[in-house]
Design an enzyme around this catalytic site. Structure first.
Site, PDB file in Angstrom:
ATOM      1  N   GLU A 420     -15.504  49.896  40.130  1.00  0.00           N
ATOM      2  CA  GLU A 420     -14.819  49.753  41.416  1.00  0.00           C
ATOM      3  C   GLU A 420     -15.705  49.115  42.481  1.00  0.00           C
ATOM      4  O   GLU A 420     -16.008  49.725  43.504  1.00  0.00           O
ATOM      5  CB  GLU A 420     -14.333  51.127  41.908  1.00  0.00           C
ATOM      6  CG  GLU A 420     -13.250  51.743  41.049  1.00  0.00           C
ATOM      7  CD  GLU A 420     -11.864  51.164  41.306  1.00  0.00           C
ATOM      8  OE1 GLU A 420     -11.740  50.132  42.010  1.00  0.00           O
ATOM      9  OE2 GLU A 420     -10.895  51.746  40.787  1.00  0.00           O
ATOM     10  N   GLU A 490     -10.367  53.913  31.838  1.00  0.00           N
ATOM     11  CA  GLU A 490      -9.945  55.212  32.370  1.00  0.00           C
ATOM     12  C   GLU A 490      -8.446  55.327  32.137  1.00  0.00           C
ATOM     13  O   GLU A 490      -7.700  54.395  32.441  1.00  0.00           O
ATOM     14  CB  GLU A 490     -10.220  55.332  33.872  1.00  0.00           C
ATOM     15  CG  GLU A 490     -11.691  55.341  34.213  1.00  0.00           C
ATOM     16  CD  GLU A 490     -11.962  55.420  35.728  1.00  0.00           C
ATOM     17  OE1 GLU A 490     -11.100  55.910  36.486  1.00  0.00           O
ATOM     18  OE2 GLU A 490     -13.040  54.967  36.124  1.00  0.00           O
TER      19      GLU A 490
HETATM   20  C1  IPT Z   1     -10.852  55.699  39.531  1.00  0.00           C
HETATM   21  C2  IPT Z   1     -12.350  55.733  39.613  1.00  0.00           C
HETATM   22  O1  IPT Z   1     -12.922  54.714  38.852  1.00  0.00           O
HETATM   23  C3  IPT Z   1     -12.937  57.026  39.196  1.00  0.00           C
HETATM   24  O2  IPT Z   1     -14.273  57.081  39.608  1.00  0.00           O
HETATM   25  C4  IPT Z   1     -12.159  58.175  39.740  1.00  0.00           C
HETATM   26  O3  IPT Z   1     -12.184  58.132  41.130  1.00  0.00           O
HETATM   27  C5  IPT Z   1     -10.763  58.069  39.270  1.00  0.00           C
HETATM   28  O4  IPT Z   1     -10.183  56.883  39.685  1.00  0.00           O
HETATM   29  C6  IPT Z   1      -9.889  59.168  39.808  1.00  0.00           C
HETATM   30  O5  IPT Z   1     -10.345  60.433  39.579  1.00  0.00           O
HETATM   31  S1  IPT Z   1     -10.341  54.690  40.851  1.00  0.00           S
HETATM   32  C7  IPT Z   1      -8.636  54.931  41.111  1.00  0.00           C
HETATM   33  C8  IPT Z   1      -8.293  54.467  42.496  1.00  0.00           C
HETATM   34  C9  IPT Z   1      -7.813  54.204  40.153  1.00  0.00           C
END
Ligand code: IPT
Length: 959
Positions: A420, A490
């Site tokens: 990010e 993720e």
């Molecule tokens: C995404 C991040 O990469 C991660 O660090 C964490 O914040 C996660 O989301 C949520 O728990 S960013 C999100 C805006 C898609």
């Protein structure tokens, strides 16, 4: 006129990576050179600003006797019982004004002081030099030894070394470290986690004998077509490399090819070797493997792999990110025992010992650089450091410190630029440097969907539908991206109850070659142990900006107990598929490993009648190669269920102890119903008998006015009524940026948490007591016309509930069923036949049918922020407190010592206190869970749509 009084702390806001440190080099766990750990108790003084104190404390003879103490490694905000400030959780928002590279004047600064003697056997001054190594300090440190300044550095989760040989004395060495919480580096470290200053990883003094090893790069590849490995160790300092197990003894820089067993996450074969230079012997653990982008796929040793991964932050509920090796090992063992094969080290290089464990036990690693600038999204990414040349040296320094430190780990297959951080020239520079330095691995970064700098197309939280489209190659995109494999770095947001829908993702991953799996967000809840709150989360320390329990979104609880999400994931990604194919007495077994056959497993088979096993058999399964399936005949005929359920269950168990699991450990299982039960029938032979205040029907009494049961089979019953509310889960509530399908919000807006129950009629007929009601929220036209029909054959009591929605329903229901209260002491446990463990419509893969006997307290899943939990799926019958409940059809069972409303308002587990009633929910339906706390909601097939519905329960006394 303008002037600054703080010239001596200008480095804090300097975008450069620092001054004085040695160039980065390979990290190794041990060697025959002496080392001295400087971990332990340090003197500590906290100041409110970076320039509050001068640097006289670093001089020799300074008396720090009046200072406090902290433990290194550690974070000062987690020590001193609050005397040293507190943790801050903001998610992606910077907790200070965004004006890079400036940081607040209020900049907690911890002076650390440690006096040490050299051990008696420490080599003499003229025998080489010495290096002082910091493995991790957040976020900026300035260092002095014996009054001489060594330099200063940023890059919190990266190592920094300083040459100190000429400064050491046999005794009374004074090591002074000034640590600033905020620095220019903080702009590069905006990861979604607690801000935790301190010297949180090891501090070590390393003797560097004359002729000791410098940097070295172990190149160990594997050619799957010949079965040979090729080894070459490039070393700054010439020497020899030996691997006794392979009869290798070559000079550094010399290449040798021999037959080897390759390294993979499934078969983590490591060869012990040694690098010997004139002054040092360094043990090596060598894994031969080749990572390549081939045919648009990530291949290891010639084979496309499927990541079954998780994002791991370093976390301990008391130590923060200062983890000891045993905690790291616990993580790795838990991962291996739950069938995971991959870790993304979100979002920074982990403690190096973690990678040693990944090499040893076998996990694919995406090693991610310590870089995130997420907060700049708030200003449309303007001034983003990754697109500003002034910051590029800092970015390249971070890339180099990661790659050089970790390059000799076979487990690391991808380098990740960070997380990010938008897009920009600095990222391109990092990628170019990494590609140039290490052509043996691929480069990952999610933030650029055009994949300008990367070798894999990576996304986060893409919907099932989009992933499927990508799998089919129908996602369009720039030319380069079309040729690349896809991963979800993720997905499956494990915040609170959930994630839902991961089985559906897995099916899609497995159906399309281009999809090479994903990484669940995330491994562990970052709850902080707290005396009054149980576990604290964002806002609990009075932060002015925070993101609440968004920091608790792991597959394991803060104390590392697996949450149901991990159990579900284990089942979803199991490396052996065991499926029934109907009634013909065979089971289909498929090897879903990428490399291994099934010879390390033994298969156990049993039938169960009414949930009770009828004896175990072994099942002979051929040692299938990866991807192969076999139809295996069941070794015994199914017993007659006499009207009860009959299922078979096949389990794949470890045949021998392995490094990560004992013999008998269950790796996979499958189950199929051979013949279903016949639901119990109750002849409606009894007539309800009205009394003055009570109506009697068979084994039950009812309040004559309300028609509600007051006793059933001798047990006091209160408040029986239709229930549609559940304490909304984090995934129901959804993230604030989500669209208008956040049902947790819509349900509450509609008022489903404050349904009014209007009594329309209590009717007595010859064969039934019928209670008519309308259940609806104030101010809305929608409602549920509800009929409770009670019948009895004299000993058993049957309740049939008919629900007819009225009005225009635009939302699904949270749940649909009845709830009632029993006296708190009525039961301490419940015996039931149904699915084991918590389950919801899209989190039920791991729900295994059987008879289970949980204690009432064990039916509660302790999500850090309390919310709906604990439902058991497919329950045929349940017995508690002498009462037997049978469902037609099967139902969802929950029991808790507080109401759903109390659960709904609780913020922490400590807000839940048992009352004088045990509350039971018997549900016909539950809405899906989904992943909307950061991703898509439940798939449509898991919606609990408001539609005409009928279901029934039979109550009787247990025999
Ligand atoms: C995404 C991040 O990469 C991660 O660090 C964490 O914040 C996660 O989301 C949520 O728990 S960013 C999100 C805006 C898609």
């Amino acid at each position: 006129m303008s002037f600054r009084t703080t010239a001596s702390v200008d480095y804090v806001e300097d975008v450069s990576p620092g001054r004085g440190a040695l160039p980065p080099r390979a990290r190794y766990a041990s060697s025959d050179a002496k080392s001295l750990s400087l971990n332990g108790s340090w003197r500590f003084r906290l100041s409110a600003t970076a320039d509050a104190e001068d640097d006289s404390f670093a001089g020799e003879g300074y008396d720090a006797g009046g200072w406090a103490e902290v433990t290194v490694p550690g974070h000062w905000v987690l020590q001193g019982d609050g005397a040293f400030g507190s943790p801050i959780y903001t998610n992606h928002l910077y907790p200070f004004p965004v004006d890079p590279p400036h940081v607040p004047t209020e900049n907690p600064t911890g002076d650390h002081l440690r006096v040490f003697d050299l051990p008696d056997d420490w080599p003499a001054q003229d025998d080489g030099g010495a290096v002082l190594r910091f493995d991790g300090v957040e976020s900026c440190a300035r260092v002095w030894l014996n009054g001489t300044e060594l330099g200063e550095f940023k890059g919190s989760r990266l190592p920094h070394e300083f040459a100190v040989g000429q400064l050491l004395k046999p005794a009374g060495n004074v090591l002074a470290v000034r640590v600033h919480q905020w620095s220019a580096g903080s702009y590069l470290e905006d990861q979604d986690q607690w801000w935790l200053p301190g010297i949180f990883r090891d501090v070590t003094l390393l003797h560097r004998p004359a002729g000791s090893a410098g940097d070295f790069f172990v190149h160990a590849s594997y050619d799957h077509t010949t079965g040979e490995g090729t080894l070459r160790v490039d070393s700054d300092v010439d020497g020899r490399v030996s691997v006794p197990g392979l009869d290798i003894d070559v000079a550094t820089g010399e290449q040798v090819t021999v037959a080897v067993d390759p390294w993979s996450a499934e078969t983590p074969k490591l060869y012990d070797g040694e690098l010997v230079t004139a002054g040092e012997r360094v043990p090596l653990r060598i894994g031969f493997r080749t990572v390549a982008l081939e045919d648009g796929l990530i291949k290891v040793n010639g084979k496309a792999i499927l990541f079954k991964g998780v994002n791991r932050h370093e976390w301990h509920p008391e130590q923060g990110r200062a983890l000891d090796v045993e905690t790291m090992r616990e993580d790795v063992l838990l991962m291996k025992r739950h069938n995971l094969n991959a870790v993304r080290t979100s979002h920074y290089p982990p403690h190096p010992a973690f990678l040693d464990l990944c090499d040893e036990y076998g996990l694919w690693v995406i090693d991610e650089c310590d870089l995130e600038t997420h907060g700049f999204t708030e200003q449309g990414w303007r001034d983003n450091p990754v697109d500003d040349d002034r910051w590029t040296p800092a970015l390249l320094d971070r890339a180099a410190r990661m790659v050089e430190r970790d390059k000799n780990h076979p487990s690391v297959v991808l380098w990740s630029l960070g997380n990010e951080a938008g897009t920009g020239r600095g990222l391109t520079a990092m990628a170019e440097w990494i590609h140039g330095r290490d052509s043996s691995r691929l480069v990952h970064y999610e933030g650029d969907w055009n994949c300008r700098d990367t070798d894999v197309y990576s996304r986060m939280y893409a919907s099932h539908e989009e992933v499927e489209r990508i799998g089919r190659g129908l996602d369009g995109g720039a030319g380069k991206r079309r040729e690349l494999p896809f991963i979800q770095c993720e997905y499956g947001h494990a915040m609170g109850n959930g994630p839902g829908g991961i089985a559906d993702y897995q099916r899609i991953f497995e159906a399309h070659d281009r999809l090479q799996g994903g990484f669940i967000w995330e491994w562990i809840d970052h709850g902080i142990k707290h005396p009054e709150l149980g576990y604290a989360y964002g806002g609990d320390f009075g932060e002015e900006l925070h993101d609440g329990n968004f920091v608790c979104d792991g597959l394991i609880f803060p104390d590392r107990t697996p949450s149901p999400g991990l159990v579900e994931y284990k089942k979803v990604i199991e490396p052996v598929r065991i499926e029934g194919d109907g009634a013909d007495g065979t089971v289909r077994v498929t090897n879903a490993y990428d490399f291994g056959d099934l010879s390390h497993l033994e298969f156990e088979f049993s039938y169960q009648v009414d949930g009770l096993p009828t004896g175990a058999h072994t099942l002979a399964v051929p040692p299938l190669a990866p991807g192969e399936s076999a139809e295996v005949k069941l070794p015994a005929a199914a017993p007659d269920g006499n009207g009860d359920d009959v299922q078979w269950t096949v389990r794949a168990l470890l045949a021998e102890d392995t490094a990560w699991g004992p013999k008998g450990h269950e790796v996979a299982w499958g189950q199929e119903t051979v013949s279903p039960r016949t639901a119990v029938t109750v002849a409606a032979s009894q007539r309800p008998v009205p009394g003055e205040r009570l109506i009697t029907l068979g084994p039950a009494t009812f309040d004559a006015r309300s028609g509600r049961p007051t006793t059933i089979c001798g047990l006091d019953v209160t408040g029986l009524r239709l229930d549609v509310w559940r304490a909304t889960t984090d995934n129901d509530d959804g993230a604030s940026w989500q669209d208008d399908t956040r049902y947790g919000v819509l349900w509450r807006k509609l008022g489903l948490h404050r349904m009014q129950h209007r009594l329309d009629a209590v009717e007595l007929a010859d064969d039934a007591l019928t209670v008519r009601a309308r259940v609806a929220p104030a101010a809305a036209e929608v409602g549920l016309r509800t009929v409770y029909r009670w019948t009895s054959d004299g000993t058993r009591l049957k309740l049939t509930v008919s629900v007819t929605p009225e009005g225009h329903w635009t939302v699904p229901l949270p749940r649909l069923g009845v709830r009632f209260g029993l006296p708190a002491d009525a039961a301490q446990e419940v015996l039931y036949f149904g699915g084991g463990g918590e389950a919801y419509p899209d989190t039920r893969a791991a729900s295994m049918l059987g008879q289970w006997l949980p204690g009432i307290d064990a039916l509660h899943t302790p999500y850090v922020r309390p919310q709906e939990n604990g439902a058991r799926a497919d329950v045929r019958w349940a017995e508690l407190g002498g009462l037997r409940i049978e469902g037609d059809p099967e139902f969802w069972f929950s029991a808790r010592r507080w109401t759903n409303e109390q659960l709904d308002t609780a913020r922490h587990l400590t807000d839940l206190t048992p009352g004088d009633t045990l509350w039971i929910n018997l549900d016909h339906g539950q809405h899906g869970i989904g992943s909307q706390s950061c991703g898509p909601g439940p798939l449509p097939q898991y919606f609990l749509t408001a539609e005409p519905t009928e279901f029934s329960f039979v109550f009787s006394t247990t025999e």
